[in-house]
Design a protein around this motif. Structure first.
Motif, PDB file in Angstrom:
ATOM      1  N   GLU A 117      -0.175  67.472  60.453  1.00  0.00           N
ATOM      2  CA  GLU A 117      -0.203  68.896  60.108  1.00  0.00           C
ATOM      3  C   GLU A 117       0.980  69.633  60.708  1.00  0.00           C
ATOM      4  O   GLU A 117       1.593  70.489  60.065  1.00  0.00           O
ATOM      5  N   MET A 159       4.089  69.169  58.683  1.00  0.00           N
ATOM      6  CA  MET A 159       4.082  69.846  57.387  1.00  0.00           C
ATOM      7  C   MET A 159       4.389  71.337  57.495  1.00  0.00           C
ATOM      8  O   MET A 159       4.749  71.947  56.517  1.00  0.00           O
ATOM      9  N   THR A 160       4.217  71.927  58.676  1.00  0.00           N
ATOM     10  CA  THR A 160       4.455  73.369  58.805  1.00  0.00           C
ATOM     11  C   THR A 160       5.851  73.661  59.233  1.00  0.00           C
ATOM     12  O   THR A 160       6.632  72.874  59.605  1.00  0.00           O
TER      13      THR A 160
END
Length: 70
Positions: free
Chosen positions: A66, A69-70
């Motif tokens: 995660e 992905m940011t």
């Protein structure tokens, strides 16, 4: 000679006016937005094969992905 001095004075004043105008334009520009901050997440490492630690490792891996992905 007086004409050259007058012309030189006009050129100098024109340069001063141009510098002041450029400074005013630069001051009127909006400030750029700061870049988005990325989360820093620790690498979970590789799975050592221990069934008891799988869920902990899997949770850390999902958080790490995660963060990428940011």
């Amino acid at each position: 000679m007086a004409d050259l001095n007058a012309l030189l004075g006009q050129l100098i004043q024109g340069q001063i006016d141009l510098q002041n105008h450029i400074a005013a334009l630069a001051a009127a520009q909006p400030q750029p937005a700061p870049p988005a901050r990325k989360k820093v997440v620790a690498d979970p490492g590789s799975f050592d094969g221990s069934p008891a630690k799988f869920h902990e490792w899997w949770s850390k891996l999902k958080i790490w992905i995660e963060g990428l992905m940011t």
